[in-house]
Design a protein around this motif. Structure first.
Motif, mmCIF file in Angstrom:
data_model
loop_
_atom_site.group_PDB
_atom_site.id
_atom_site.type_symbol
_atom_site.label_atom_id
_atom_site.label_comp_id
_atom_site.label_asym_id
_atom_site.label_seq_id
_atom_site.Cartn_x
_atom_site.Cartn_y
_atom_site.Cartn_z
ATOM 1 N N ASN A 172 -1.946 -10.147 -8.893
ATOM 2 C CA ASN A 172 -3.143 -9.313 -8.874
ATOM 3 C C ASN A 172 -3.722 -9.191 -7.468
ATOM 4 N N ARG A 173 -3.424 -10.153 -6.604
ATOM 5 C CA ARG A 173 -3.913 -10.086 -5.214
ATOM 6 C C ARG A 173 -3.430 -8.820 -4.520
ATOM 7 N N PHE A 174 -2.288 -8.305 -4.987
ATOM 8 C CA PHE A 174 -1.687 -7.148 -4.325
ATOM 9 C C PHE A 174 -1.517 -5.940 -5.245
ATOM 10 N N THR A 175 -2.038 -6.053 -6.464
ATOM 11 C CA THR A 175 -1.854 -4.938 -7.398
ATOM 12 C C THR A 175 -3.149 -4.441 -8.036
ATOM 13 N N THR A 176 -4.153 -5.296 -8.174
ATOM 14 C CA THR A 176 -5.340 -4.948 -8.952
ATOM 15 C C THR A 176 -6.470 -4.383 -8.118
ATOM 16 N N VAL A 177 -6.812 -5.057 -7.035
ATOM 17 C CA VAL A 177 -7.974 -4.646 -6.247
ATOM 18 C C VAL A 177 -7.620 -3.657 -5.143
ATOM 19 N N VAL A 233 -4.885 -5.490 5.114
ATOM 20 C CA VAL A 233 -5.282 -6.709 5.831
ATOM 21 C C VAL A 233 -6.220 -7.541 4.965
ATOM 22 N N VAL A 234 -7.163 -6.879 4.284
ATOM 23 C CA VAL A 234 -8.077 -7.594 3.397
ATOM 24 C C VAL A 234 -7.295 -8.324 2.307
ATOM 25 N N ALA A 235 -6.274 -7.700 1.742
ATOM 26 C CA ALA A 235 -5.475 -8.322 0.688
ATOM 27 C C ALA A 235 -4.797 -9.591 1.198
ATOM 28 N N VAL A 236 -4.234 -9.533 2.393
ATOM 29 C CA VAL A 236 -3.562 -10.703 2.972
ATOM 30 C C VAL A 236 -4.582 -11.778 3.323
ATOM 31 N N GLN A 237 -5.685 -11.383 3.962
ATOM 32 C CA GLN A 237 -6.710 -12.355 4.338
ATOM 33 C C GLN A 237 -7.295 -13.044 3.110
ATOM 34 N N THR A 238 -7.530 -12.277 2.045
ATOM 35 C CA THR A 238 -8.089 -12.856 0.824
ATOM 36 C C THR A 238 -7.133 -13.877 0.219
ATOM 37 N N ALA A 239 -5.860 -13.561 0.223
ATOM 38 C CA ALA A 239 -4.866 -14.499 -0.303
ATOM 39 C C ALA A 239 -4.838 -15.782 0.521
ATOM 40 N N LEU A 240 -4.839 -15.672 1.832
ATOM 41 C CA LEU A 240 -4.818 -16.860 2.683
ATOM 42 C C LEU A 240 -6.079 -17.695 2.516
ATOM 43 N N ALA A 241 -7.227 -17.033 2.398
ATOM 44 C CA ALA A 241 -8.483 -17.760 2.249
ATOM 45 C C ALA A 241 -8.552 -18.473 0.902
ATOM 46 N N ALA A 261 0.354 -20.225 10.761
ATOM 47 C CA ALA A 261 0.218 -21.554 10.158
ATOM 48 C C ALA A 261 0.804 -21.567 8.747
ATOM 49 N N PHE A 262 0.554 -20.517 8.001
ATOM 50 C CA PHE A 262 1.125 -20.400 6.656
ATOM 51 C C PHE A 262 2.646 -20.369 6.722
ATOM 52 N N GLN A 263 3.186 -19.607 7.658
ATOM 53 C CA GLN A 263 4.642 -19.512 7.802
ATOM 54 C C GLN A 263 5.259 -20.870 8.121
ATOM 55 N N ARG A 264 4.640 -21.636 8.999
ATOM 56 C CA ARG A 264 5.179 -22.963 9.341
ATOM 57 C C ARG A 264 5.163 -23.882 8.122
ATOM 58 N N ASP A 265 4.061 -23.860 7.361
ATOM 59 C CA ASP A 265 3.941 -24.744 6.203
ATOM 60 C C ASP A 265 4.971 -24.432 5.127
ATOM 61 N N TYR A 266 5.410 -23.189 5.037
ATOM 62 C CA TYR A 266 6.343 -22.800 3.981
ATOM 63 C C TYR A 266 7.755 -22.556 4.512
ATOM 64 N N GLY A 267 8.027 -22.999 5.742
ATOM 65 C CA GLY A 267 9.376 -22.937 6.288
ATOM 66 C C GLY A 267 9.855 -21.532 6.592
ATOM 67 N N LEU A 325 3.533 -15.348 -0.807
ATOM 68 C CA LEU A 325 2.175 -15.250 -1.352
ATOM 69 C C LEU A 325 2.194 -14.698 -2.773
ATOM 70 N N ASP A 326 3.009 -13.699 -3.012
ATOM 71 C CA ASP A 326 3.102 -13.110 -4.344
ATOM 72 C C ASP A 326 3.592 -14.137 -5.358
ATOM 73 N N GLN A 327 4.557 -14.955 -4.955
ATOM 74 C CA GLN A 327 5.089 -15.982 -5.837
ATOM 75 C C GLN A 327 4.021 -17.020 -6.168
ATOM 76 N N ILE A 328 3.223 -17.381 -5.158
ATOM 77 C CA ILE A 328 2.170 -18.385 -5.372
ATOM 78 C C ILE A 328 1.135 -17.884 -6.371
ATOM 79 N N PHE A 329 0.659 -16.661 -6.162
ATOM 80 C CA PHE A 329 -0.452 -16.171 -6.980
ATOM 81 C C PHE A 329 -0.004 -15.557 -8.307
ATOM 82 N N ALA A 330 1.269 -15.281 -8.438
ATOM 83 C CA ALA A 330 1.773 -14.794 -9.716
ATOM 84 C C ALA A 330 2.264 -15.928 -10.595
ATOM 85 N N GLY A 331 2.416 -17.125 -10.020
ATOM 86 C CA GLY A 331 2.945 -18.258 -10.753
ATOM 87 C C GLY A 331 1.886 -19.003 -11.535
#
Length: 449
Positions: A5-10, A39-47, A73-79, A94-100
């Motif tokens: 929904n982070r990338f499909t609803t709002v 950018v808002v969608a990506v920033q919201t997911a990271l926050a 920083a996110f990229q380093r943490d997730y390899g 990010l999609d996998q995290i928030f859809a899971g």
């Protein structure tokens, strides 16, 4: 394909297309990205990850050095390849995290208030209106389609205690990523501003609920209880409502009144033009259907053979004039008076009640909410807005622009659409408030979570 929904609803349709291109690395989202919604969608997911990548207050729709550092920083943490850009790998992760199942799905609650009559003991009369309960139910329909858990308060259930109680309960139960959708239709008013906040017009705006007026300071204090990251959408179909929760011109505007008038005139003209060929559906002899000439009416009543009149078809000018007459009568019947009530006298008569309310609010009205607030109001603080039948003008225009959910754009674009349908003397206002991320919400889909 993105599924969270982070990338499909709002997101708007344009932003969804941009995210799809970024997922295909064609090109990735990087510094100086033009699509602020993406950018808002990506920033919201990271926050929302609570890993310290970004704070909710940093969501602004601009991809600068701070956002690039958060992505890296996110990229380093997730390899992932740590290049600070958002392409297929970052969006896929990010999609996998928030859809899971690991991520809590967002939750939305909504409250829709319609006040067609109030307590005459408090106000002096019932201040009847024809369309506000209908407005509440119309907005509830929009909320249901967006996935909200809805509630409606109508007339004598629309008390200050019930409204504030709902807001406080929502503040306790909503978390980052969740949303509140709050709508009100009824009279709006103003009372002298005797409190600590400094409003330019020296007036506090009010919602005229069943038992008493709800002062904007009370609403603002309630919003201050919501957590950071909660989206609050507010719609006020009432007079003096631009700052009800604490000028744009509309040239060539078409509103509900114009549409009703046009339709009635068209029907009236067609009826008038067809009188000369009117065919009554009964078993009378065809001769008996013809109009009797006035000069032979007495003879006809005496039983003599009547002389029949020849009914001439009215000219276009005559038919147009008759059509205007019937259309004007229809407008007077179907559209209501302004949703305005003078609050000063009510305030003076019940000053002890409102002084107690302001004492209870205290300094809470001065605290900026941590949540994001997007308020969509029917009129400026110095304007009134009309009721109607079956819907009030503002709600009617919202419904037409929303188009059963087919509207593809952002809050800003939706505001323009509604303004374009509105009267010039009641100009809808779009006001972001709350945390620093409120402006960024204007690039998202209206009312969504």
């Amino acid at each position: 394909m993105l599924t969270s929904n982070r990338f499909t609803t709002v997101v708007t349709r344009t932003t969804a297309d941009r995210l799809a291109k970024a997922q295909a690395n064609n090109p990735p989202i990087a510094k100086r990205e033009r699509d602020r919604g993406a950018v808002v969608a990506v920033q919201t997911a990271l926050a929302s990850l609570n890993n310290g990548y970004m704070a909710g207050s940093e969501i602004d729709g601009y991809f600068g050095s701070r956002t690039a550092a958060a992505v890296e920083a996110f990229q380093r943490d997730y390899g992932l390849v740590a290049d600070g850009t958002v392409g297929g790998q970052v969006l896929g992760q990010l999609d996998q995290i928030f859809a899971g199942e690991a991520a809590r799905p967002p939750h939305g609650v909504s409250l829709h208030i319609g006040v067609d009559r109030v307590d005459a003991a408090h106000y002096g009369s019932d201040l009847a209106l024809p369309s506000c309960v209908n407005d509440a139910r119309e907005m509830e329909g929009i909320a249901e389609k967006l996935g909200y858990d809805t509630a409606v308060l109508e007339n004598d259930n629309a008390t200050c205690a019930n409204v504030i109680g709902f807001l406080r309960n929502a503040a306790v139960n909503l978390f980052a990523g969740d949303a509140l959708f709050f709508t009100y239709s009824g009279h709006g008013s103003q009372v002298p501003n005797d409190s600590a906040d400094d409003e330019p017009d020296l007036q506090d705006e009010t919602l005229v609920l069943y038992d008493r007026m709800l002062i904007d300071d009370e609403i603002y204090a309630a919003l201050g209880e919501f957590r950071e990251g909660v989206r609050v959408h507010m719609v006020f179909d009432s007079c003096h409502s631009a700052t009800a929760f604490k000028q744009i011109a509309a040239p060539d505007a078409m509103d509900m009144t114009d549409i009703i008038r046009t339709e009635f005139k068209k029907d009236a003209v067609a009826t008038v033009k067809g009188l000369s060929t009117l065919n009554l559906s009964n078993d009378l002899d065809p001769e008996m259907k013809r109009p009797i000439a006035a000069k032979s009416l007495v003879k006809a009543l005496d039983g003599d053979a009547p002389e029949f009149d020849k009914t001439a078809e009215p000219s276009d000018e005559e038919a147009d004039g008759i059509g205007d007459l019937f259309a004007d009568l229809a407008i007077k019947t179907m559209t209501g008076a302004p949703k305005f009530v003078s609050g000063a006298q009510i305030y003076d008569n019940k000053k002890e009640v409102y002084n107690a309310v302001r004492t209870a609010v205290g300094s809470k009205e001065l605290i900026r909410p941590a949540c994001t607030v997007t308020a969509f109001s029917a009129a400026m603080d110095n304007q009134t807005t009309p009721a109607g039948n079956p819907l009030s003008l503002f709600t009617f225009n919202i419904s037409r622009s929303w188009d059963s959910g087919a509207f593809p754009g952002s809050y800003t674009e939706f505001h323009r659409s509604v303004v374009g349908r509105s009267r010039a003397d009641a100009t809808p206002q779009l006001t972001p408030d709350g945390s620093m991320g409120s402006q960024a919400r204007l690039h998202e889909r209206p009312f969504a979570f």
